[in-house]
Design a protein around this motif. Structure first.
Motif, PDB file in Angstrom:
ATOM      1  N   PRO A  25       0.926  -1.117  -0.015  1.00  0.00           N
ATOM      2  CA  PRO A  25       0.000   0.101   0.035  1.00  0.00           C
ATOM      3  C   PRO A  25       0.824   1.125  -0.175  1.00  0.00           C
ATOM      4  N   SER A  26       0.226   2.445  -0.472  1.00  0.00           N
ATOM      5  CA  SER A  26       1.003   3.631  -0.340  1.00  0.00           C
ATOM      6  C   SER A  26       0.373   4.143   0.923  1.00  0.00           C
ATOM      7  N   THR A  27       1.285   4.883   1.727  1.00  0.00           N
ATOM      8  CA  THR A  27       0.770   5.567   2.591  1.00  0.00           C
ATOM      9  C   THR A  27       1.292   6.998   2.872  1.00  0.00           C
ATOM     10  N   PRO A  28       0.418   7.882   2.191  1.00  0.00           N
ATOM     11  CA  PRO A  28       0.741   9.386   1.958  1.00  0.00           C
ATOM     12  C   PRO A  28       0.680  10.047   3.477  1.00  0.00           C
ATOM     13  N   HIS A  29       1.854  10.891   3.651  1.00  0.00           N
ATOM     14  CA  HIS A  29       1.894  11.774   5.010  1.00  0.00           C
ATOM     15  C   HIS A  29       1.669  10.825   6.153  1.00  0.00           C
ATOM     16  N   GLY A  30       1.910   9.646   6.145  1.00  0.00           N
ATOM     17  CA  GLY A  30       1.773   8.748   7.312  1.00  0.00           C
ATOM     18  C   GLY A  30       0.518   8.225   7.669  1.00  0.00           C
ATOM     19  N   GLY A  31      -0.457   8.571   6.858  1.00  0.00           N
ATOM     20  CA  GLY A  31      -1.918   8.122   7.121  1.00  0.00           C
ATOM     21  C   GLY A  31      -2.056   6.726   6.730  1.00  0.00           C
ATOM     22  N   GLN A  32      -3.375   6.347   6.664  1.00  0.00           N
ATOM     23  CA  GLN A  32      -3.876   5.051   6.501  1.00  0.00           C
ATOM     24  C   GLN A  32      -3.441   4.475   4.981  1.00  0.00           C
ATOM     25  N   PRO A  33      -3.083   3.095   4.965  1.00  0.00           N
ATOM     26  CA  PRO A  33      -2.741   2.769   3.510  1.00  0.00           C
ATOM     27  C   PRO A  33      -3.919   2.954   2.469  1.00  0.00           C
ATOM     28  N   ALA A  34      -3.604   3.394   1.375  1.00  0.00           N
ATOM     29  CA  ALA A  34      -4.896   3.667   0.484  1.00  0.00           C
ATOM     30  C   ALA A  34      -4.669   2.305  -0.863  1.00  0.00           C
ATOM     31  N   PHE A  35      -5.775   2.003  -0.992  1.00  0.00           N
ATOM     32  CA  PHE A  35      -5.731   0.912  -1.947  1.00  0.00           C
ATOM     33  C   PHE A  35      -6.830   1.159  -3.125  1.00  0.00           C
ATOM     34  N   TRP A  36      -6.607   0.692  -4.264  1.00  0.00           N
ATOM     35  CA  TRP A  36      -7.688   0.434  -5.284  1.00  0.00           C
ATOM     36  C   TRP A  36      -8.051  -0.913  -5.169  1.00  0.00           C
ATOM     37  N   VAL A  37      -9.365  -0.968  -5.015  1.00  0.00           N
ATOM     38  CA  VAL A  37      -9.830  -2.404  -4.610  1.00  0.00           C
ATOM     39  C   VAL A  37     -11.179  -2.731  -5.659  1.00  0.00           C
TER      40      VAL A  37
ATOM     41  N   ALA B  42     -15.103  -1.338 -12.473  1.00  0.00           N
ATOM     42  CA  ALA B  42     -13.948  -0.400 -12.099  1.00  0.00           C
ATOM     43  C   ALA B  42     -13.598  -0.271 -10.656  1.00  0.00           C
ATOM     44  N   PRO B  43     -12.107  -0.454 -10.047  1.00  0.00           N
ATOM     45  CA  PRO B  43     -11.900  -0.256  -8.752  1.00  0.00           C
ATOM     46  C   PRO B  43     -12.275   1.020  -7.986  1.00  0.00           C
ATOM     47  N   VAL B  44     -12.207   0.958  -6.756  1.00  0.00           N
ATOM     48  CA  VAL B  44     -12.848   1.948  -5.972  1.00  0.00           C
ATOM     49  C   VAL B  44     -11.513   2.235  -4.918  1.00  0.00           C
ATOM     50  N   LEU B  45     -11.361   3.569  -4.488  1.00  0.00           N
ATOM     51  CA  LEU B  45     -10.523   3.883  -3.605  1.00  0.00           C
ATOM     52  C   LEU B  45     -10.870   3.677  -2.154  1.00  0.00           C
ATOM     53  N   ARG B  46      -9.893   2.998  -1.474  1.00  0.00           N
ATOM     54  CA  ARG B  46     -10.488   2.591  -0.023  1.00  0.00           C
ATOM     55  C   ARG B  46      -9.284   2.660   0.912  1.00  0.00           C
ATOM     56  N   ARG B  47      -9.390   2.889   1.997  1.00  0.00           N
ATOM     57  CA  ARG B  47      -8.535   3.098   3.136  1.00  0.00           C
ATOM     58  C   ARG B  47      -8.774   1.990   4.260  1.00  0.00           C
ATOM     59  N   VAL B  48     -10.280   1.959   4.329  1.00  0.00           N
ATOM     60  CA  VAL B  48     -10.824   1.276   5.443  1.00  0.00           C
ATOM     61  C   VAL B  48     -11.596   0.131   4.582  1.00  0.00           C
ATOM     62  N   LEU B  49     -11.134  -1.212   4.905  1.00  0.00           N
ATOM     63  CA  LEU B  49     -11.925  -2.473   4.264  1.00  0.00           C
ATOM     64  C   LEU B  49     -12.725  -3.035   5.095  1.00  0.00           C
ATOM     65  N   PRO B  50     -13.785  -3.613   4.747  1.00  0.00           N
ATOM     66  CA  PRO B  50     -14.802  -4.288   5.627  1.00  0.00           C
ATOM     67  C   PRO B  50     -14.152  -5.698   6.183  1.00  0.00           C
ATOM     68  N   GLU B  51     -14.275  -5.993   7.338  1.00  0.00           N
ATOM     69  CA  GLU B  51     -13.508  -7.123   7.954  1.00  0.00           C
ATOM     70  C   GLU B  51     -14.188  -8.201   7.484  1.00  0.00           C
ATOM     71  N   ALA B  52     -15.240  -7.941   7.049  1.00  0.00           N
ATOM     72  CA  ALA B  52     -16.060  -9.565   6.546  1.00  0.00           C
ATOM     73  C   ALA B  52     -15.471  -9.889   4.973  1.00  0.00           C
ATOM     74  N   THR B  53     -15.267  -8.943   4.393  1.00  0.00           N
ATOM     75  CA  THR B  53     -14.940  -9.101   2.954  1.00  0.00           C
ATOM     76  C   THR B  53     -13.694  -8.815   2.704  1.00  0.00           C
ATOM     77  N   GLN B  54     -12.742  -8.353   3.637  1.00  0.00           N
ATOM     78  CA  GLN B  54     -11.432  -7.998   3.141  1.00  0.00           C
ATOM     79  C   GLN B  54     -10.436  -9.112   2.333  1.00  0.00           C
ATOM     80  N   GLU B  55     -10.590 -10.272   2.914  1.00  0.00           N
ATOM     81  CA  GLU B  55      -9.969 -11.100   2.266  1.00  0.00           C
ATOM     82  C   GLU B  55     -10.378 -11.680   0.725  1.00  0.00           C
ATOM     83  N   ARG B  56     -11.470 -11.247   0.320  1.00  0.00           N
ATOM     84  CA  ARG B  56     -12.080 -11.751  -0.972  1.00  0.00           C
ATOM     85  C   ARG B  56     -11.794 -10.401  -1.983  1.00  0.00           C
TER      86      ARG B  56
END
Length: 270
Positions: A13-25, A249-263
């Motif tokens: 993940p990228s971590t701009p300015h020390g924030g949470q990692p950002a992903f295209w998911v 199309a992917p979407v930008l996320r920093r917080v992933l749902p616990e129930a689906t993050q592995e999918r």
């Protein structure tokens, strides 16, 4: 044109300015709302020129600070024919054991104070899908008049690879993993709608059908999100939501749902 998300990206993940990692998911329908469902929708409405009003109900106790009991934010279109209410602070009712976050409504004209239909969205509905629903609603001159039949909804998801139900090909569909669903059928209790049959149908009769959508990460598991559309919601508006929900199309996320993050497939947002 949409770009599908491929899995051959490094999961760094990228971590701009020390924030949470950002992903295209992806897929989008399992990506949650990034815990920004209010901001995503409110920013869309602001961009469309809708005004907002905060309704605070509280009490003043002698010698104590004001204690706010409930607070609701209401967004209203310039023509006042459509509105969106942020319900979470206001003791919302539940769909699939999840609280309603947004209630969106429209009326046929200024002479009637009552909504002709309402649609409801719980937390973790992808904000992009709710936003696209609102953009389509805002673009309509007549927010209550139906223009098309129900086939446009399943056509929208089928165009993105979702499967039509074998037994109900014109009324239900699911994503290829059988996790997320959309179906035209019985409307849950308390869903507001201007169709008079919704008020006169007895307990043993089937009322007018409306579209329901939900994500169930595993069979029998709690729903990740639920969306419910009253029977009078125009099908083309539901199709706008369904098309966005099923988008590849992917979407930008920093917080992933616990129930689906592995999918979820993830690529670093750089």
């Amino acid at each position: 044109m949409e770009a599908p998300l491929y899995p051959d990206f490094p999961l760094v993940p990228s971590t701009p300015h020390g924030g949470q990692p950002a992903f295209w998911v992806g897929p989008r329908h399992l990506a949650g709302d990034d815990k920004r469902l209010y901001d995503t929708v409110a920013d869309t409405l602001s961009g469309l020129g809708w005004s907002s009003l905060t309704i605070v109900r509280g009490r003043d106790e002698p010698d104590e600070d004001r204690q706010v009991l409930r607070s609701t934010v209401l967004h209203i279109s310039p023509d006042t024919l459509r509105w969106a209410q942020w319900c979470l602070p206001d003791e919302p009712f539940y769909l699939g054991e999840l609280p309603i976050a947004w209630q969106i409504s429209a009326r046929p004209g200024t002479s009637s104070p009552l909504a002709g239909w309402s649609a409801y969205f719980t937390p973790d509905v992808p904000g992009e899908a709710v936003a696209d629903f609102l953009v389509a609603l805002d673009a309509r001159d007549q927010p209550v008049v139906p223009f098309t039949g129900p086939e446009v909804v399943l056509d929208a998801v089928a165009a993105h690879g979702w499967l039509r139900d074998i037994d109900q090909p014109e009324a239900a569909g699911t994503d290829p993993t059988f996790t997320s669903h959309i179906s035209l059928g019985e409307v849950p209790p308390l869903i507001q709608d201007g169709d008079p049959r919704a008020l006169t149908t007895s307990a043993d009769e089937a009322g007018p059908a409306g579209w329901q959508a939900w994500a169930e990460p595993a069979l029998g598991a709690p729903c990740l999100w639920v969306a419910s559309f009253g029977s009078s919601v125009p099908h083309d508006l539901v199709a706008a939501f369904a098309s966005s929900l099923s988008s590849t199309a992917p979407v930008l996320r920093r917080v992933l749902p616990e129930a689906t993050q592995e999918r979820l497939l993830r690529a670093p947002a750089i």
